[in-house]
Design a protein around this motif. Structure first.
Motif, short mmCIF file in Angstrom:
data_model
loop_
_atom_site.label_atom_id
_atom_site.label_comp_id
_atom_site.label_asym_id
_atom_site.label_seq_id
_atom_site.Cartn_x
_atom_site.Cartn_y
_atom_site.Cartn_z
N ARG A 115 0.83 -1.22 0.00
CA ARG A 115 0.00 0.00 0.00
C ARG A 115 0.86 1.26 0.00
O ARG A 115 1.87 1.35 0.69
CB ARG A 115 -0.90 0.02 1.24
CG ARG A 115 -1.87 -1.10 1.33
CD ARG A 115 -2.63 -1.07 2.64
NE ARG A 115 -3.65 -0.03 2.66
CZ ARG A 115 -4.46 0.18 3.68
NH1 ARG A 115 -4.34 -0.54 4.79
NH2 ARG A 115 -5.37 1.12 3.63
N ARG A 141 -0.62 -3.80 3.53
CA ARG A 141 -1.41 -4.62 2.62
C ARG A 141 -2.86 -4.17 2.60
O ARG A 141 -3.39 -3.69 3.59
CB ARG A 141 -1.36 -6.09 3.05
CG ARG A 141 0.01 -6.70 2.98
CD ARG A 141 0.59 -6.72 1.56
NE ARG A 141 -0.28 -7.39 0.64
CZ ARG A 141 -0.31 -8.72 0.46
NH1 ARG A 141 0.52 -9.47 1.14
NH2 ARG A 141 -1.12 -9.25 -0.40
N ASP A 142 -3.51 -4.32 1.44
CA ASP A 142 -4.94 -4.00 1.33
C ASP A 142 -5.77 -5.07 2.04
O ASP A 142 -5.37 -6.21 2.16
CB ASP A 142 -5.34 -3.94 -0.16
CG ASP A 142 -4.74 -2.72 -0.83
OD1 ASP A 142 -4.66 -1.67 -0.18
OD2 ASP A 142 -4.35 -2.84 -2.00
#
Length: 265
Positions: A31, A264-265
Motif C-alpha cells: 500500500r 497490505r490492502d
C-alpha cells in the motif's frame, strides 16, 4: 511497479520514496501512503515539512542514526512539529569516526566480533556482514522501529543518513513481513543507486559525514543487489527467513498482523 509514483521529491532530502506499489508473493501489491524511507531529514524546508505533515499525514519518524550523528547534526525541523513523534533508535555499532555513513567500506576491525566464522561468513560481502551486525547487536532497536512503522497512526518514515544501509535493512524486514517478493525487496534496496550521487553530495556538505565518505571511492557506496540478496539468504539459512529472526527476538503474531495491515490492502 511504477518507480516514478514511489519517489517523493523534496527540496531538503533526495532519497525519499514510498514502500507502496511493490509486488507481493500472493499477487498483490504493498500500500501507498503508509511507510516512507528517506535519507537524513535535517535539511527539510518549511515547504517540505508542510507537504510531509499536512499533505502526506506524517505522524511518526524512526531515526536510525547514531547518538553521535544526532548530537553533531542538532535537532531537525520535524522535532519542532507537535503532530510528529520522533523515535530515535540507533543501530550501533558505528563504523566511522562519528557515523556509519561509510558502512560499506568500514575497517574490518570495527565490525562486531564473532567467536567463530563459517565458510559462508567469510564468503559474504563485508557490507552484508555489517548488516547482520545491526541485527546481532541491536535487535531491540530493529523490533522497536518495526513496531513504530506498524502503528496505525498516519504515515511513518524511517531514515538514517543516506537512507541506504540502516534504512535499507529495516525497510527490507518490513517488506518481508508484509509479504513482498524477495525480488521486490532487492529492487527497492537498489533504487537508492538512482540518487546516490545526490545523496553523497548532500552528506559531504556536512562535516559530520564528510570525513567518512571522502575516505573511500564513490563506487564503494553503491547499493548492489548482491548485498541485499546475500543478507536475505543468510536469514533464510539461519532462521528460515526474516520472520524467523524476528520471532526469535520477541516479535509476535500481533506485531505481524499490525505491520501487514499497514502495508497490505
Amino acid at each position: 511497479m511504477n518507480e516514478h509514483e514511489r519517489w517523493i521529491n523534496l527540496n531538503g532530502a533526495v532519497n525519499v520514496r514510498d514502500l507502496g506499489g511493490l509486488p507481493t508473493v500472493d499477487g498483490g501489491v504493498t500500500r501507498f501512503g503508509r511507510i516512507l524511507r528517506s535519507d537524513n531529514l535535517q535539511g527539510l524546508t518549511d515547504g517540505d515539512v508542510d507537504r510531509l505533515v499536512w499533505d502526506l499525514k506524517l505522524r511518526n519518524v524512526v531515526d536510525l542514526r547514531s547518538v553521535a550523528e544526532v548530537r553533531l547534526e542538532g535537532p531537525g525541523p520535524l522535532t519542532r512539529v507537535a503532530e510528529v513523534g520522533i523515535h530515535h533508535l540507533s543501530l550501533l555499532p558505528e563504523g566511522g569516526r562519528f557515523t556509519d555513513a561509510g558502512a560499506d567500506t568500514v575497517d574490518e576491525r570495527a565490525l562486531p566480533r564473532r567467536a567463530e566464522h563459517t565458510e559462508d561468513d567469510r564468503a559474504e560481502p563485508r557490507l552484508t556482514r555489517y548488516y547482520r551486525g545491526y541485527l546481532r547487536d541491536r535487535p531491540d532497536s530493529v523490533l522497536a522501529a518495526l513496531r513504530v512503522l506498524a502503528a496505525d497512526d498516519g504515515t511513518a518514515v524511517v531514515h538514517c543518513a543516506a537512507g541506504k544501509d540502516r534504512t535499507g535493512v529495516v525497510s527490507a524486514l518490513a517488506l518481508a513481513v508484509a509479504g513482498a517478493t524477495p525480488e521486490a525487496i532487492v529492487a527497492d534496496y537498489v533504487a537508492t543507486g538512482v540518487r546516490l550521487a545526490a545523496v553523497l553530495a548532500r552528506l559531504r556538505s556536512s562535516e559530520t559525514y564528510r570525513a567518512d565518505l571522502d575516505a573511500q571511492p564513490a563506487d564503494a557506496h553503491d547499493p548492489r543487489a548482491e548485498y541485499m540478496t546475500r543478507f536475505l539468504a543468510g536469514l533464510d539459512r539461519r532462521f528460515g527467513g526474516p520472520l524467523g529472526w524476528l520471532t526469535a527476538n520477541g516479535w509476535t503474531d500481533d506485531d505481524t498482523r499490525a505491520l501487514r495491515a499497514r502495508l497490505r490492502d
